[in-house]
Design a protein around this motif. Structure first.
Motif, PDB file in Angstrom:
ATOM      1  N   ASN A 162       0.727  -1.217   0.090  1.00  0.00           N
ATOM      2  CA  ASN A 162      -0.089  -0.189   0.029  1.00  0.00           C
ATOM      3  C   ASN A 162       0.661   1.214  -0.048  1.00  0.00           C
ATOM      4  O   ASN A 162       0.629   2.191  -0.815  1.00  0.00           O
ATOM      5  CB  ASN A 162      -0.961   0.136   1.104  1.00  0.00           C
ATOM      6  CG  ASN A 162      -1.938   1.346   1.212  1.00  0.00           C
ATOM      7  OD1 ASN A 162      -2.437   1.538   0.266  1.00  0.00           O
ATOM      8  ND2 ASN A 162      -2.078   1.774   2.510  1.00  0.00           N
ATOM      9  N   LEU A 163       1.891   1.234   0.826  1.00  0.00           N
ATOM     10  CA  LEU A 163       2.642   2.648   0.933  1.00  0.00           C
ATOM     11  C   LEU A 163       3.730   2.458  -0.402  1.00  0.00           C
ATOM     12  O   LEU A 163       3.752   3.713  -0.889  1.00  0.00           O
ATOM     13  CB  LEU A 163       3.643   2.273   2.334  1.00  0.00           C
ATOM     14  CG  LEU A 163       4.520   3.616   2.540  1.00  0.00           C
ATOM     15  CD1 LEU A 163       3.627   4.594   2.810  1.00  0.00           C
ATOM     16  CD2 LEU A 163       5.470   3.233   3.654  1.00  0.00           C
ATOM     17  N   CYS A 164       3.994   1.339  -0.872  1.00  0.00           N
ATOM     18  CA  CYS A 164       4.873   1.439  -2.191  1.00  0.00           C
ATOM     19  C   CYS A 164       3.842   2.319  -3.184  1.00  0.00           C
ATOM     20  O   CYS A 164       4.386   3.081  -3.943  1.00  0.00           O
ATOM     21  CB  CYS A 164       5.392  -0.032  -2.495  1.00  0.00           C
ATOM     22  SG  CYS A 164       6.121  -0.036  -4.062  1.00  0.00           S
ATOM     23  N   LEU A 165       2.765   1.568  -3.525  1.00  0.00           N
ATOM     24  CA  LEU A 165       1.834   2.032  -4.397  1.00  0.00           C
ATOM     25  C   LEU A 165       1.572   3.526  -4.266  1.00  0.00           C
ATOM     26  O   LEU A 165       1.308   4.184  -5.181  1.00  0.00           O
ATOM     27  CB  LEU A 165       0.476   1.206  -4.369  1.00  0.00           C
ATOM     28  CG  LEU A 165       0.762  -0.077  -4.951  1.00  0.00           C
ATOM     29  CD1 LEU A 165      -0.682  -0.988  -4.880  1.00  0.00           C
ATOM     30  CD2 LEU A 165       1.001  -0.065  -6.366  1.00  0.00           C
ATOM     31  N   LEU A 166       1.414   4.212  -3.146  1.00  0.00           N
ATOM     32  CA  LEU A 166       1.245   5.415  -2.735  1.00  0.00           C
ATOM     33  C   LEU A 166       2.506   6.268  -3.257  1.00  0.00           C
ATOM     34  O   LEU A 166       2.191   7.246  -3.904  1.00  0.00           O
ATOM     35  CB  LEU A 166       0.793   5.585  -1.266  1.00  0.00           C
ATOM     36  CG  LEU A 166       0.876   7.089  -0.710  1.00  0.00           C
ATOM     37  CD1 LEU A 166      -0.701   7.754  -1.536  1.00  0.00           C
ATOM     38  CD2 LEU A 166       0.426   7.009   0.667  1.00  0.00           C
TER      39      LEU A 166
END
Length: 275
Positions: free
Chosen positions: A21-25
């Protein structure tokens, strides 16, 4: 800035939706967006699929989920499947436990060059800083952040990035980070992608780099650019590392350029269509 290059960003993941999730953000906050993002999912449970379905609704570029059954660590296999689905000419490859600097994609595009592939490095974060970023959804750290290791890798200096591209570790065939890598799709197809004889953690990325080099593709290094922050986690099991080391040594010794168990299982070399 080079124009006209279309990019596919491949993100490998396994059962860590919080990190993904953080990577995609961090992908959505890029100064230059990739043209598509492909999640190479090595058997995650439904939580990861639900996350991707939710994010896809507002994601700025196509978000594709390529999944396979969980049959142990098979990174080479899922990367091949993801590459077979890639629609664009230039592939940038990362892991789902990374947070990208806002100019990550831009740096890779600017250093892209026919007849070459690129390997980068990473900034290591300790457990405390990693947990802070995961909870706050902050996607940037700095050289002054408490909990950052190898500070050298956090500096973005364009003229040094360009200067070291063909100089840093140039003669070291094994210097490579598969979690931060970029290559032309046609070059990967030419060597038949990743060697799926590699199972368990380690060396599948070094071996594909060796075959690319053996086939005449030059390695470039991205330093002072292409920055990624690695989210802390315990190390993967290395039970099969000896067998993988042997396979790598064989590719070097015999100057191998093509693997038998590769991307051709999922990609029709004649028509260029995913199977």
């Amino acid at each position: 800035m080079k124009r006209g290059i279309k990019t596919s960003l491949i993100i490998s993941t396994y059962n860590w939706p919080e990190a993904l999730n953080l990577c995609l953000l961090s992908v959505t906050r890029q100064s230059v967006l990739p043209d598509e993002v492909i999640i190479a999912d090595d058997g995650s449970t439904f939580e990861t699929a639900e996350l991707i379905d939710k994010i896809r609704l507002s994601f700025p570029v196509p978000l594709i989920h390529v999944w396979q059954e969980d049959e142990g660590f098979q990174l080479a296999k899922i990367r091949n499947k993801a590459i077979a689905h890639a629609r664009h000419e230039y592939i940038i490859q990362i892991d789902g436990d990374l947070v990208l600097h806002k100019h990550f994609i831009k740096d890779h595009i600017e250093l892209s060059k026919p007849g070459t592939f690129i390997t980068g490095s990473r900034v290591l974060m300790n457990k405390s800083l990693s947990e802070e970023l995961l909870s706050t959804r902050v996607t940037n750290a700095s050289v002054f952040s408490s909990g950052v290791k190898n500070h050298f890798n956090i500096l973005r200096i364009k003229f040094l990035r360009d200067y070291f591209a063909d100089r840093y570790k140039q003669k070291d065939m094994l210097y490579l980070r598969g979690c931060n890598m970029a290559f032309w799709r046609d070059d990967i197809i030419k060597v038949n992608g990743y060697n799926e004889e590699f199972k368990g953690w380690g060396k599948e990325d070094n071996e594909i780099a060796v075959r690319l080099i053996n086939s005449g593709i030059k390695k470039r290094a991205i330093k002072f650019g292409g920055i990624v922050f690695h989210i802390y986690h315990s190390e993967n099991c290395r039970a099969q590392s000896h067998e993988n080391e042997t396979r790598l040594a064989n590719a070097i010794k015999h100057k191998i350029t093509y693997c038998q168990r590769g991307i051709s299982q999922y990609y029709n070399l004649r028509t260029g269509i995913s199977i």
